[in-house]
Write a protein that holds these residues in place. Sequence first.
Motif, PDB file in Angstrom:
ATOM      1  N   LEU A   1       0.842  -1.187   0.000  1.00 26.44           N
ATOM      2  CA  LEU A   1       0.000   0.000   0.000  1.00 26.44           C
ATOM      3  C   LEU A   1       0.877   1.237   0.000  1.00 26.44           C
ATOM      4  CD1 LEU A   1      -2.136  -2.122   1.145  1.00 26.44           C
ATOM      5  CD2 LEU A   1      -3.231  -0.140   2.171  1.00 26.44           C
ATOM      6  N   ARG A   2       0.534   2.159  -0.862  1.00 24.90           N
ATOM      7  CA  ARG A   2       1.233   3.440  -0.922  1.00 24.90           C
ATOM      8  C   ARG A   2       0.871   4.285   0.290  1.00 24.90           C
ATOM      9  NH1 ARG A   2       0.242   7.589  -5.971  1.00 24.90           N
ATOM     10  NH2 ARG A   2       1.614   9.298  -5.317  1.00 24.90           N
ATOM     11  N   ALA A   3       1.769   5.195   0.677  1.00 21.08           N
ATOM     12  CA  ALA A   3       1.502   6.075   1.810  1.00 21.08           C
ATOM     13  C   ALA A   3       0.185   6.824   1.628  1.00 21.08           C
ATOM     14  CB  ALA A   3       2.653   7.072   1.971  1.00 21.08           C
ATOM     15  N   LEU A   4      -0.566   7.000   2.720  1.00 19.13           N
ATOM     16  CA  LEU A   4      -1.840   7.708   2.653  1.00 19.13           C
ATOM     17  C   LEU A   4      -1.982   8.640   3.851  1.00 19.13           C
ATOM     18  CD1 LEU A   4      -4.643   5.329   3.840  1.00 19.13           C
ATOM     19  CD2 LEU A   4      -2.337   4.497   3.593  1.00 19.13           C
ATOM     20  N   ARG A   5      -2.758   9.685   3.655  1.00 19.00           N
ATOM     21  CA  ARG A   5      -2.913  10.726   4.673  1.00 19.00           C
ATOM     22  C   ARG A   5      -3.937  10.321   5.714  1.00 19.00           C
ATOM     23  NH1 ARG A   5      -5.958  15.401   5.335  1.00 19.00           N
ATOM     24  NH2 ARG A   5      -7.205  14.913   3.510  1.00 19.00           N
ATOM     25  N   TYR A   6      -3.820  10.850   6.925  1.00 26.09           N
ATOM     26  CA  TYR A   6      -4.809  10.571   7.961  1.00 26.09           C
ATOM     27  C   TYR A   6      -4.943  11.789   8.872  1.00 26.09           C
ATOM     28  CZ  TYR A   6      -1.160  10.009  11.529  1.00 26.09           C
ATOM     29  OH  TYR A   6      -0.132  10.213  12.396  1.00 26.09           O
ATOM     30  N   GLY A   7      -6.015  11.786   9.670  1.00 24.59           N
ATOM     31  CA  GLY A   7      -6.156  12.721  10.772  1.00 24.59           C
ATOM     32  C   GLY A   7      -6.588  14.128  10.400  1.00 24.59           C
ATOM     33  N   GLN A   8      -7.434  14.739  11.258  1.00 24.92           N
ATOM     34  CA  GLN A   8      -7.874  16.136  11.135  1.00 24.92           C
ATOM     35  C   GLN A   8      -8.339  16.431   9.714  1.00 24.92           C
ATOM     36  OE1 GLN A   8      -8.328  17.293  13.805  1.00 24.92           O
ATOM     37  NE2 GLN A   8      -6.595  17.615  15.171  1.00 24.92           N
ATOM     38  N   ASP A   9      -9.220  15.598   9.226  1.00 23.84           N
ATOM     39  CA  ASP A   9      -9.615  15.706   7.818  1.00 23.84           C
ATOM     40  C   ASP A   9     -10.510  16.908   7.558  1.00 23.84           C
ATOM     41  OD1 ASP A   9      -9.595  14.545   5.167  1.00 23.84           O
ATOM     42  OD2 ASP A   9     -11.712  14.125   5.501  1.00 23.84           O
TER      43      ASP A   9
ATOM     44  N   ASP B   1     -10.398  20.040   8.740  1.00 23.17           N
ATOM     45  CA  ASP B   1      -9.763  21.350   8.535  1.00 23.17           C
ATOM     46  C   ASP B   1      -8.439  21.222   7.787  1.00 23.17           C
ATOM     47  OD1 ASP B   1      -8.091  20.247  10.385  1.00 23.17           O
ATOM     48  OD2 ASP B   1      -8.604  21.636  11.998  1.00 23.17           O
ATOM     49  N   ASN B   2      -8.083  20.013   7.364  1.00 20.73           N
ATOM     50  CA  ASN B   2      -6.901  19.800   6.527  1.00 20.73           C
ATOM     51  C   ASN B   2      -5.644  20.362   7.172  1.00 20.73           C
ATOM     52  OD1 ASN B   2      -5.705  18.734   4.237  1.00 20.73           O
ATOM     53  ND2 ASN B   2      -5.923  20.604   3.047  1.00 20.73           N
ATOM     54  N   SER B   3      -5.570  20.311   8.506  1.00 17.78           N
ATOM     55  CA  SER B   3      -4.430  20.895   9.207  1.00 17.78           C
ATOM     56  C   SER B   3      -3.345  19.885   9.507  1.00 17.78           C
ATOM     57  CB  SER B   3      -4.904  21.526  10.530  1.00 17.78           C
ATOM     58  OG  SER B   3      -5.450  20.526  11.379  1.00 17.78           O
ATOM     59  N   CYS B   4      -3.614  18.592   9.268  1.00 14.06           N
ATOM     60  CA  CYS B   4      -2.624  17.559   9.578  1.00 14.06           C
ATOM     61  C   CYS B   4      -2.194  16.881   8.283  1.00 14.06           C
ATOM     62  CB  CYS B   4      -3.210  16.524  10.544  1.00 14.06           C
ATOM     63  SG  CYS B   4      -2.050  15.215  10.979  1.00 14.06           S
ATOM     64  N   LEU B   5      -0.912  16.977   7.979  1.00  9.91           N
ATOM     65  CA  LEU B   5      -0.391  16.361   6.772  1.00  9.91           C
ATOM     66  C   LEU B   5       0.345  15.056   7.081  1.00  9.91           C
ATOM     67  CD1 LEU B   5       0.941  19.514   4.887  1.00  9.91           C
ATOM     68  CD2 LEU B   5      -1.251  18.340   4.636  1.00  9.91           C
ATOM     69  N   ALA B   6       0.145  14.512   8.262  1.00 11.51           N
ATOM     70  CA  ALA B   6       0.793  13.247   8.625  1.00 11.51           C
ATOM     71  C   ALA B   6       0.290  12.129   7.724  1.00 11.51           C
ATOM     72  CB  ALA B   6       0.512  12.912  10.085  1.00 11.51           C
ATOM     73  N   GLN B   7       1.131  11.135   7.496  1.00  9.20           N
ATOM     74  CA  GLN B   7       0.800  10.041   6.606  1.00  9.20           C
ATOM     75  C   GLN B   7       1.063   8.696   7.267  1.00  9.20           C
ATOM     76  OE1 GLN B   7       3.096  10.631   2.997  1.00  9.20           O
ATOM     77  NE2 GLN B   7       1.361  11.610   2.000  1.00  9.20           N
ATOM     78  N   VAL B   8       0.238   7.719   6.879  1.00  8.21           N
ATOM     79  CA  VAL B   8       0.550   6.334   7.176  1.00  8.21           C
ATOM     80  C   VAL B   8       1.653   5.932   6.213  1.00  8.21           C
ATOM     81  CG1 VAL B   8      -0.295   3.968   7.207  1.00  8.21           C
ATOM     82  CG2 VAL B   8      -1.807   5.841   7.914  1.00  8.21           C
ATOM     83  N   PRO B   9       2.823   5.525   6.679  1.00 10.79           N
ATOM     84  CA  PRO B   9       3.912   5.187   5.752  1.00 10.79           C
ATOM     85  C   PRO B   9       3.517   4.032   4.844  1.00 10.79           C
ATOM     86  CG  PRO B   9       4.702   5.373   8.016  1.00 10.79           C
ATOM     87  CD  PRO B   9       3.206   5.375   8.079  1.00 10.79           C
ATOM     88  N   ALA B  10       4.103   4.012   3.648  1.00  8.26           N
ATOM     89  CA  ALA B  10       3.891   2.881   2.745  1.00  8.26           C
ATOM     90  C   ALA B  10       4.384   1.607   3.416  1.00  8.26           C
ATOM     91  CB  ALA B  10       4.633   3.125   1.438  1.00  8.26           C
ATOM     92  N   PHE B  11       3.690   0.522   3.211  1.00 14.25           N
ATOM     93  CA  PHE B  11       4.099  -0.727   3.849  1.00 14.25           C
ATOM     94  C   PHE B  11       3.685  -1.902   2.980  1.00 14.25           C
ATOM     95  CE2 PHE B  11      -0.174   0.095   5.391  1.00 14.25           C
ATOM     96  CZ  PHE B  11      -0.799  -1.144   5.300  1.00 14.25           C
ATOM     97  N   ALA B  12       4.339  -3.026   3.194  1.00 13.10           N
ATOM     98  CA  ALA B  12       4.038  -4.278   2.494  1.00 13.10           C
ATOM     99  C   ALA B  12       3.877  -5.384   3.518  1.00 13.10           C
ATOM    100  CB  ALA B  12       5.154  -4.625   1.506  1.00 13.10           C
ATOM    101  N   THR B  13       2.913  -6.253   3.312  1.00 10.44           N
ATOM    102  CA  THR B  13       2.695  -7.402   4.188  1.00 10.44           C
ATOM    103  C   THR B  13       2.743  -8.678   3.357  1.00 10.44           C
ATOM    104  OG1 THR B  13       0.283  -7.192   3.943  1.00 10.44           O
ATOM    105  CG2 THR B  13       1.298  -6.106   5.837  1.00 10.44           C
ATOM    106  N   VAL B  14       3.191  -9.760   4.005  1.00 12.33           N
ATOM    107  CA  VAL B  14       3.322 -11.057   3.358  1.00 12.33           C
ATOM    108  C   VAL B  14       2.493 -12.073   4.127  1.00 12.33           C
ATOM    109  CG1 VAL B  14       4.923 -12.873   2.620  1.00 12.33           C
ATOM    110  CG2 VAL B  14       5.662 -10.471   2.617  1.00 12.33           C
ATOM    111  N   ASP B  15       1.752 -12.899   3.407  1.00  7.68           N
ATOM    112  CA  ASP B  15       0.981 -13.956   4.044  1.00  7.68           C
ATOM    113  C   ASP B  15       1.155 -15.242   3.241  1.00  7.68           C
ATOM    114  OD1 ASP B  15      -1.750 -14.447   2.310  1.00  7.68           O
ATOM    115  OD2 ASP B  15      -1.033 -12.386   2.139  1.00  7.68           O
ATOM    116  N   GLY B  16       0.869 -16.373   3.870  1.00 14.78           N
ATOM    117  CA  GLY B  16       1.037 -17.655   3.198  1.00 14.78           C
ATOM    118  C   GLY B  16       0.163 -18.726   3.810  1.00 14.78           C
ATOM    119  N   ARG B  17       0.044 -19.848   3.080  1.00 13.26           N
ATOM    120  CA  ARG B  17      -0.830 -20.934   3.531  1.00 13.26           C
ATOM    121  C   ARG B  17      -0.337 -22.255   2.935  1.00 13.26           C
ATOM    122  NH1 ARG B  17      -6.401 -22.828   1.667  1.00 13.26           N
ATOM    123  NH2 ARG B  17      -5.674 -21.985  -0.309  1.00 13.26           N
ATOM    124  N   TYR B  18      -0.375 -23.316   3.753  1.00  6.76           N
ATOM    125  CA  TYR B  18      -0.036 -24.663   3.287  1.00  6.76           C
ATOM    126  C   TYR B  18      -1.150 -25.609   3.718  1.00  6.76           C
ATOM    127  CZ  TYR B  18       2.203 -29.203   2.818  1.00  6.76           C
ATOM    128  OH  TYR B  18       2.476 -30.505   2.478  1.00  6.76           O
TER     129      TYR B  18
END
Length: 530
Positions: A455-463, A465-482
């Motif tokens: 997932l690419r970085a996305l914005r959050y918080g104080q939506d 008044d648009n006063s918070c430009l903090a972002q959820v950092p981009a991240f990758a997760t791995v899953d598996g099954r046998y």
Amino acid sequence: MMPAPPVLTIATRTLLLCALAMPAHAQEAAPPPVPPSVQAGAQQGGAAAGVTHGDFSTELGQGGQHSVRGALTHDQGGMSLDAAVDGQRNGNYRDGSVFHQHGFSGGAEWKGRQGRFGFSADQLNQDTRYPAPEAPFLALLAARPEDLYRYEVRRASAFVQRYVGNFELGVELSQREKHATARYAGEDGSSESTYSSRRRQLAPRVRHYGKVGSVGTDTEVGLDLMQWERRSGRAAPGRDGDGQRRQYSRALLLREELAFSGAYAPRLLLGLRHEQFQLDPADLPAGGSDWENQNAWDVQGSLQLRPQLSVYAKTGRSYRIDDDGYTRAGYRPLAGQLRRETEVGATFGDAVRSASVRIFSERLSNQIVFDQSLGQLGFAGNLDPSRRDGIAIEASMALARDWRLDGQLRQVHARYDDYAYDGPDIALVPKTLASLRLYWTGQAGASADVGVQWLRALRYGQDFDNSCLAQVPAFATVDGRYVRKLGAWELELAGSNLANRRHYGDAPGCRSSIYLKDARQLRVSARYHF
């Protein structure tokens, strides 16, 4: 608008029941065309006469997670009986958060040459203890173990379907009940909110299969008559309150599907639904009475340009009406949500390799959401107009006889329309999502798959008044099954977030009130089928 007159309701039920109760010899002259799904079900019922089968499964996982499920089915002639029970628990990673659920479902169905009938019922119970958002609340939760959310839902339905020539006549009667209790522990004492609702629905349908020249037709006309009532209350230190609301609605729906012959095999689907609601005057929304009339429609079309290439397009409008009433406006209903969607796409390929692409656009007005800005005590509300435009690409390829690779890429631009605080994007809506999964099917009933999602970085918080430009950092997760099959047994080992990526998906404040998602979790399960 007045509710459906009792005379009309009684007349509709009488006519339908009379048609459904017609003698069997009325259909012997012209046997009805039974849909393929019904034919397959009837053949299975006849082939498995007097056979009982079922399965039992259980799963254990980290974080106090475990579940168990059992299901049983009995087929004899044209009769089919089924029942299932399940239970699960999840301790979650956060202190104070425990989730319990158990449920039951069952039903019966009888099939014959002239039609079928049956009934079903299910019940679901959930108990949830609230997660502690910050360390100071841990001691509070420990001192007040009554902090709990309890939810229960019960559903029951019965239906009758009759085949008369090229017609299908059917009617279904259903009822759903919800009960919820929320207890909040506070420094000044505890508060309790209760909610219960009951919805009854009568849904008669008439369906006709025909042909006009070389064009196949599938026509359906139906009514939905609903009665809904809700009672809610709140008891807190220093104040008490309760509310009650009743709602009636009647809807007319039309659906027409056309299948054309020819080299490109065109198909066209048209759908329309008009619904009218009635409320007590004291419950009407503050914005006016236009909420009482809602329309939805759907248009879809497809072409088979080549044996391995098909294209389609669809557009539609849908609506959603608030059925909770737990709002800031004193339990009054919210404005109706309106969604307009448009999508075009194409699919190419076969079982060895395939690809599809779709371009979509979605516009939302008065979107109904649950506003958590008050912490645990949130309210439902309407958002300003917004839109989401994007493209999604999916591909699949057989690498070898036992190996397959699937991939997906999704790009979305989400923003508000004509909004005073219009920002670069809507909070917590990912712009880019990419995934890749590899499947392996071995010998002796063994199989496995592993996948990665980014997932690419996305914005959050104080939506607002648009006063918070903090972002959820981009991240990758791995899953598996046998999975390994041993006779009637199926054993599975699965894991999510195998790289133990620390990430989060909700942050109501600006760099505060952050809720992490699950860390690495391994699960083992076993299933027995008989």
